[in-house]
Design a protein around this motif. Sequence first.
Motif, PDB file in Angstrom:
ATOM      1  N   GLY A 106      98.974  42.286 102.883  1.00 16.50           N
ATOM      2  CA  GLY A 106      99.356  41.524 101.715  1.00 16.50           C
ATOM      3  C   GLY A 106      98.507  41.834 100.517  1.00 16.50           C
ATOM      4  O   GLY A 106      97.983  42.938 100.372  1.00 16.50           O
ATOM      5  N   ASP A 107      98.344  40.852  99.684  1.00  9.85           N
ATOM      6  CA  ASP A 107      97.666  40.990  98.404  1.00  9.85           C
ATOM      7  C   ASP A 107      96.145  40.943  98.584  1.00  9.85           C
ATOM      8  O   ASP A 107      95.472  40.036  98.095  1.00  9.85           O
ATOM      9  CB  ASP A 107      98.153  39.897  97.444  1.00  9.85           C
ATOM     10  N   PHE A 108      95.636  41.922  99.310  1.00  8.47           N
ATOM     11  CA  PHE A 108      94.208  42.068  99.564  1.00  8.47           C
ATOM     12  C   PHE A 108      93.832  43.476  99.116  1.00  8.47           C
ATOM     13  O   PHE A 108      94.447  44.454  99.560  1.00  8.47           O
ATOM     14  CB  PHE A 108      93.875  41.861 101.042  1.00  8.47           C
ATOM     15  N   ASN A 109      92.845  43.587  98.246  1.00  8.43           N
ATOM     16  CA  ASN A 109      92.501  44.886  97.673  1.00  8.43           C
ATOM     17  C   ASN A 109      92.309  45.975  98.715  1.00  8.43           C
ATOM     18  O   ASN A 109      92.720  47.112  98.523  1.00  8.43           O
ATOM     19  CB  ASN A 109      91.246  44.782  96.802  1.00  8.43           C
ATOM     20  N   SER A 110      91.662  45.646  99.808  1.00  5.03           N
ATOM     21  CA  SER A 110      91.408  46.670 100.815  1.00  5.03           C
ATOM     22  C   SER A 110      92.717  47.193 101.423  1.00  5.03           C
ATOM     23  O   SER A 110      92.848  48.391 101.659  1.00  5.03           O
ATOM     24  CB  SER A 110      90.446  46.131 101.857  1.00  5.03           C
ATOM     25  N   LYS A 111      93.678  46.327 101.646  1.00  3.63           N
ATOM     26  CA  LYS A 111      94.979  46.760 102.175  1.00  3.63           C
ATOM     27  C   LYS A 111      95.728  47.559 101.112  1.00  3.63           C
ATOM     28  O   LYS A 111      96.294  48.622 101.396  1.00  3.63           O
ATOM     29  CB  LYS A 111      95.799  45.550 102.633  1.00  3.63           C
ATOM     30  N   LEU A 112      95.733  47.064  99.888  1.00  8.39           N
ATOM     31  CA  LEU A 112      96.416  47.769  98.804  1.00  8.39           C
ATOM     32  C   LEU A 112      95.777  49.130  98.537  1.00  8.39           C
ATOM     33  O   LEU A 112      96.467  50.115  98.276  1.00  8.39           O
ATOM     34  CB  LEU A 112      96.412  46.908  97.538  1.00  8.39           C
ATOM     35  N   TYR A 113      94.457  49.203  98.652  1.00  8.71           N
ATOM     36  CA  TYR A 113      93.741  50.464  98.470  1.00  8.71           C
ATOM     37  C   TYR A 113      94.157  51.483  99.535  1.00  8.71           C
ATOM     38  O   TYR A 113      94.303  52.672  99.246  1.00  8.71           O
ATOM     39  CB  TYR A 113      92.237  50.208  98.520  1.00  8.71           C
ATOM     40  N   SER A 114      94.352  51.016 100.760  1.00  2.61           N
ATOM     41  CA  SER A 114      94.757  51.938 101.847  1.00  2.61           C
ATOM     42  C   SER A 114      96.129  52.563 101.582  1.00  2.61           C
ATOM     43  O   SER A 114      96.435  53.623 102.119  1.00  2.61           O
ATOM     44  CB  SER A 114      94.743  51.218 103.197  1.00  2.61           C
ATOM     45  N   PHE A 115      96.928  51.913 100.759  1.00  4.77           N
ATOM     46  CA  PHE A 115      98.235  52.453 100.381  1.00  4.77           C
ATOM     47  C   PHE A 115      98.207  53.075  98.983  1.00  4.77           C
ATOM     48  O   PHE A 115      99.250  53.344  98.402  1.00  4.77           O
ATOM     49  CB  PHE A 115      99.302  51.347 100.444  1.00  4.77           C
TER      50      PHE A 115
END
Length: 191
Positions: A106-115
């Motif tokens: 979701g809207d978590f920088n670490s997850k968004l960064y991985s994509f």
Amino acid sequence: MQRAPLLAITSAYRMASTNCLSAVAGVLPLDLEVRRLVMNRKLRKGEVTSQEYENAIARLIEEWQDRYDAMDKGEWTKFMIPDLARRVEIPLKLDHYTTQFLTGHGDFNSKLYSFKLQQSPNCSCGNGAETVRHVLLACTRTRDFREKLKTVMTEEGAAWPPDSGAFLRTRRTYETLRKFSKDSLQNRTDR
């Protein structure tokens, strides 16, 4: 075939694994659901007793648990929902915000960064990577929301930091997680 309905049921992001979506939704994988329906039909026809039916369902859930545990994806979901038999027992209201906290997608920088959707995995609070665990347990941005969550968890006899499965302990602990999820994601001041 089952993925699209699970995404609709959970309001999850597409990158969540089907294994996790099934657990969050509390829905048997399709092949096991077919076997459950066959047993249900046998029960209605009087071909099996209620006890035989219940035993068969328990075996299906055990098989599902074995598959769930064996998958290498979804470690966060397995922390949040470790026991599928317990998950099936309790009806959960699902929404887009809570599903992000149950899956870690979701809207978590670490997850968004991985994509490659965010320039940095770090949290705006300056305390390291913004993961679901960080937002839930340590982020200064969510401190006030977390204090309410901690109070309810303590009142319900859960430890803090929470043990695996703690948010599914009671309806109240789950509903408080839902409120925390919505508040922490809707009230972002860093975006």
